[in-house]
Design a protein around this motif. Structure first.
Motif, PDB file in Angstrom:
ATOM      1  N   UNK A 115       0.839  -1.206   0.000  1.00 42.54           N
ATOM      2  CA  UNK A 115       0.000   0.000   0.000  1.00 42.54           C
ATOM      3  C   UNK A 115       0.872   1.255   0.000  1.00 42.54           C
ATOM      4  N   UNK A 116       1.817   1.314   0.937  1.00 43.15           N
ATOM      5  CA  UNK A 116       2.665   2.499   1.069  1.00 43.15           C
ATOM      6  C   UNK A 116       3.576   2.679  -0.144  1.00 43.15           C
ATOM      7  N   UNK A 117       4.110   1.588  -0.639  1.00 40.26           N
ATOM      8  CA  UNK A 117       4.988   1.676  -1.811  1.00 40.26           C
ATOM      9  C   UNK A 117       4.264   2.192  -3.038  1.00 40.26           C
ATOM     10  N   UNK A 142      -5.194   0.091  -4.228  1.00 34.75           N
ATOM     11  CA  UNK A 142      -5.746   0.992  -3.209  1.00 34.75           C
ATOM     12  C   UNK A 142      -4.705   2.036  -2.785  1.00 34.75           C
ATOM     13  N   UNK A 143      -3.458   1.619  -2.675  1.00 35.86           N
ATOM     14  CA  UNK A 143      -2.394   2.572  -2.346  1.00 35.86           C
ATOM     15  C   UNK A 143      -2.233   3.622  -3.430  1.00 35.86           C
ATOM     16  N   UNK A 144      -2.322   3.193  -4.685  1.00 33.92           N
ATOM     17  CA  UNK A 144      -2.192   4.131  -5.807  1.00 33.92           C
ATOM     18  C   UNK A 144      -3.344   5.117  -5.837  1.00 33.92           C
ATOM     19  N   UNK A 145      -4.504   4.692  -5.359  1.00 32.31           N
ATOM     20  CA  UNK A 145      -5.704   5.539  -5.412  1.00 32.31           C
ATOM     21  C   UNK A 145      -5.942   6.279  -4.114  1.00 32.31           C
ATOM     22  N   UNK A 146      -4.915   6.409  -3.316  1.00 31.86           N
ATOM     23  CA  UNK A 146      -5.112   7.041  -2.016  1.00 31.86           C
ATOM     24  C   UNK A 146      -5.550   8.491  -2.174  1.00 31.86           C
ATOM     25  N   UNK A 206       4.838   5.639  -5.152  1.00 31.78           N
ATOM     26  CA  UNK A 206       5.058   5.653  -6.602  1.00 31.78           C
ATOM     27  C   UNK A 206       4.048   6.574  -7.283  1.00 31.78           C
ATOM     28  N   UNK A 207       2.781   6.458  -6.893  1.00 35.83           N
ATOM     29  CA  UNK A 207       1.741   7.302  -7.493  1.00 35.83           C
ATOM     30  C   UNK A 207       1.987   8.773  -7.177  1.00 35.83           C
ATOM     31  N   UNK A 208       2.348   9.073  -5.944  1.00 35.63           N
ATOM     32  CA  UNK A 208       2.593  10.466  -5.550  1.00 35.63           C
ATOM     33  C   UNK A 208       3.792  11.052  -6.280  1.00 35.63           C
ATOM     34  N   UNK A 217      -1.643   7.309 -10.939  1.00 36.24           N
ATOM     35  CA  UNK A 217      -2.434   6.111 -10.652  1.00 36.24           C
ATOM     36  C   UNK A 217      -2.122   5.004 -11.660  1.00 36.24           C
ATOM     37  N   UNK A 218      -2.075   5.358 -12.938  1.00 35.35           N
ATOM     38  CA  UNK A 218      -1.827   4.358 -13.984  1.00 35.35           C
ATOM     39  C   UNK A 218      -0.441   3.735 -13.856  1.00 35.35           C
ATOM     40  N   UNK A 219       0.562   4.570 -13.599  1.00 29.92           N
ATOM     41  CA  UNK A 219       1.932   4.049 -13.456  1.00 29.92           C
ATOM     42  C   UNK A 219       2.028   3.130 -12.242  1.00 29.92           C
ATOM     43  N   UNK A 220       1.480   3.561 -11.127  1.00 35.86           N
ATOM     44  CA  UNK A 220       1.575   2.781  -9.900  1.00 35.86           C
ATOM     45  C   UNK A 220       0.785   1.472  -9.982  1.00 35.86           C
ATOM     46  N   UNK A 221      -0.410   1.532 -10.545  1.00 33.67           N
ATOM     47  CA  UNK A 221      -1.219   0.319 -10.692  1.00 33.67           C
ATOM     48  C   UNK A 221      -0.562  -0.654 -11.665  1.00 33.67           C
ATOM     49  N   UNK A 222       0.024  -0.122 -12.727  1.00 30.06           N
ATOM     50  CA  UNK A 222       0.736  -0.982 -13.688  1.00 30.06           C
ATOM     51  C   UNK A 222       1.902  -1.686 -13.011  1.00 30.06           C
TER      52      UNK A 222
END
Length: 105
Positions: A32-34, A92-96, A38-40, A61-66
């Motif tokens: 989640x945190x990682x 879920x972490x990417x969409x925080x 990445x998303x941030x 979001x796209x980069x982190x989810x990928x």
């Protein structure tokens, strides 16, 4: 500057530590945190250096989810297990909320 050095040193420590797969709270929290980080980071860099991108948060979001999905796919390809739990927690972490995907108040 000191924060940057601290994060670089901690990142190096995490990358060199032995990995052991499990579904504990700490393992899932790290996903989640990682993925939130990445998303941030992707959102920040996109917003700062490519202002023509209309939705930098969606790019993050796209980069982190990928990364969450491709990381598990690579693990599976190398003979490990594909953990859908890790993908979902990473998503879920990417969409925080701080990344601006879930809600804007």
């Amino acid at each position: 500057m000191m924060k940057s050095i601290t994060w670089i040193m901690l990142s190096g420590l995490f990358m060199t530590s032995a990995a052991q797969a499990n579904d504990s709270f700490n393992a899932e929290f790290s996903h989640f945190a990682g993925n939130a980080a990445i998303a941030s980071a992707t959102t920040y860099v996109t917003d700062k250096y490519w202002p023509e991108v209309k939705s930098p948060a969606w790019t993050g979001f796209a980069v982190s989810t990928s990364e969450a999905f491709l990381g598990e796919a690579a693990d599976y390809a190398l003979g490990g297990d594909f953990s859908m739990l890790d993908v979902v927690v990473g998503t879920f972490g990417a969409a925080d909320k701080e990344n601006g995907i879930v809600t804007r108040s």
